[in-house]
Design a protein around this motif. Structure first.
Motif, PDB file in Angstrom:
ATOM      1  N   THR A   4      -3.545  13.799  -1.462  1.00 46.63           N
ATOM      2  CA  THR A   4      -2.842  12.230  -1.228  1.00 46.63           C
ATOM      3  C   THR A   4      -3.523  11.442  -0.600  1.00 46.63           C
ATOM      4  O   THR A   4      -3.802  12.003   0.482  1.00 46.63           O
ATOM      5  N   PHE A   5      -4.664  10.925  -1.221  1.00 51.52           N
ATOM      6  CA  PHE A   5      -5.447   9.582  -1.079  1.00 51.52           C
ATOM      7  C   PHE A   5      -4.528   8.650  -0.307  1.00 51.52           C
ATOM      8  O   PHE A   5      -3.960   7.917  -0.868  1.00 51.52           O
ATOM      9  N   LEU A   6      -4.147   8.894   1.010  1.00 57.03           N
ATOM     10  CA  LEU A   6      -3.645   7.817   0.755  1.00 57.03           C
ATOM     11  C   LEU A   6      -4.472   6.110   1.305  1.00 57.03           C
ATOM     12  O   LEU A   6      -3.915   5.207   1.472  1.00 57.03           O
ATOM     13  N   GLY A   7      -5.502   6.341   1.877  1.00 59.41           N
ATOM     14  CA  GLY A   7      -6.623   4.929   2.320  1.00 59.41           C
ATOM     15  C   GLY A   7      -7.285   6.057   1.700  1.00 59.41           C
ATOM     16  O   GLY A   7      -8.371   6.494   2.185  1.00 59.41           O
ATOM     17  N   THR A   8      -8.301   4.583   0.923  1.00 58.34           N
ATOM     18  CA  THR A   8     -10.406   4.654   0.387  1.00 58.34           C
ATOM     19  C   THR A   8     -10.980   3.691   0.734  1.00 58.34           C
ATOM     20  O   THR A   8     -12.297   3.562   0.464  1.00 58.34           O
ATOM     21  N   GLY A   9     -10.942   2.997   1.926  1.00 54.19           N
ATOM     22  CA  GLY A   9     -11.683   2.100   2.098  1.00 54.19           C
ATOM     23  C   GLY A   9     -12.156   1.788   3.661  1.00 54.19           C
ATOM     24  O   GLY A   9     -12.040   3.030   4.186  1.00 54.19           O
ATOM     25  N   ARG A  35      -7.800   1.310   4.818  1.00 49.77           N
ATOM     26  CA  ARG A  35      -8.621   2.236   5.843  1.00 49.77           C
ATOM     27  C   ARG A  35      -8.305   3.354   5.139  1.00 49.77           C
ATOM     28  O   ARG A  35      -7.149   3.958   5.032  1.00 49.77           O
ATOM     29  N   VAL A  36      -8.830   4.734   5.743  1.00 53.14           N
ATOM     30  CA  VAL A  36      -9.982   5.678   5.216  1.00 53.14           C
ATOM     31  C   VAL A  36      -8.488   7.291   6.335  1.00 53.14           C
ATOM     32  O   VAL A  36      -8.264   6.917   6.840  1.00 53.14           O
ATOM     33  N   SER A  37      -7.543   7.399   4.724  1.00 56.91           N
ATOM     34  CA  SER A  37      -6.684   8.272   5.447  1.00 56.91           C
ATOM     35  C   SER A  37      -6.962   9.464   4.252  1.00 56.91           C
ATOM     36  O   SER A  37      -6.073   9.625   3.118  1.00 56.91           O
TER      37      SER A  37
END
Length: 255
Positions: A4-9, A35-37
């Motif tokens: 699961t992409f929690l953050g992609t920025g 923010r990326v996680s």
């Protein structure tokens, strides 16, 4: 494994404070990036890679109620600032949280979150158990799961990505050597950072990321750590080969 992409920025998130560009004004949910996680559900195990400043919001949004371990790629704040919020999992699970990172990264955490590691702790502070990743040339184990480190450079800063089975995750990089390129080869899924189109001192551009992925030849690839300068999700995806997609917050994959 479910990813699961929690953050992609990128470090400023999208939309960026004060910006009125078309991406930051977009109503497409795929253009709104924390923010990326990433969260990995591997059998009964639940891992998160990087806990940035949006960690609490990400856990609530993804409805993650159990966490077994936290892995860090490197020590920058957009990847570590949410460490305090693992307290909720301490309370719920009545356990100290295993935290994995390179010695340099764990030392930085001990400085920035000194109250967590104080000899006489304030009641209710997060409880963690630090596990140093001492080598980047052999796998380490996280609660029975084999994890292969992937060495890269973020400008001049050494960072880690991780390969678990056929899944590779590598963010905040602008250079990988031949050994890491070989470790990426023939993966089922590679997640790689692509900040924007223009050159950047410490991140792959869109063209550079595509070049790395084309050499690695995964079955599927997803781009992450995306800035508002990349352009709108819909427009960028239309330019990509079908096996490369832009990740977006909330996207789930079965690997």
């Amino acid at each position: 494994m479910q990813v699961t992409f929690l953050g992609t920025g990128t470090s400023s998130g999208v939309p960026m404070i004060g910006c009125t560009c078309e991406v930051c004004r977009s109503l497409d949910h795929r253009d709104q990036r924390l923010r990326v996680s990433v969260h990995l559900a591997i059998g009964e195990r639940s891992f998160v890679v990087d806990s940035g400043p949006d960690f609490r919001q990400q856990m609530l949004r993804a409805r993650i109620t159990h966490l077994d371990a936290l892995l860090f790629t490197h020590e920058h704040k957009d990847h570590t600032a949410g460490l305090d919020d693992i307290r909720a999992f301490n309370f719920r699970q009545q356990m100290d949280m295993p935290v994995f990172g390179e010695p340099r990264v764990l030392e930085q955490l001990q400085r920035e979150f000194s109250y967590i590691f104080a000899e006489h702790k304030y009641p209710g502070v997060p409880r963690v158990i630090l596990h140093p990743i001492e080598r980047d040339d052999e796998p380490f184990e996280v609660l029975g799961v084999a994890v292969q480190p992937l060495r890269a450079l973020h400008h001049k800063l050494p960072v880690l990505g991780f390969r678990i089975g056929g899944f590779c995750y590598l963010t905040d990089a602008n250079h990988i050597g031949p050994e890491t390129q070989a470790q990426l080869r023939d993966a089922d899924v590679i997640v790689l950072n692509a900040l924007r189109r223009e050159p950047h001192i410490s991140h792959f551009t869109l063209a550079q990321a595509i070049e790395v992925l084309t050499e690695a030849k995964p079955k599927r690839a997803f781009l992450t750590h995306i800035s508002h300068q990349m352009g709108r999700h819909h427009d960028v995806e239309a330019e990509l080969p079908p096996w490369i997609r832009l990740a977006y917050d909330g996207l789930k994959l079965e690997v």
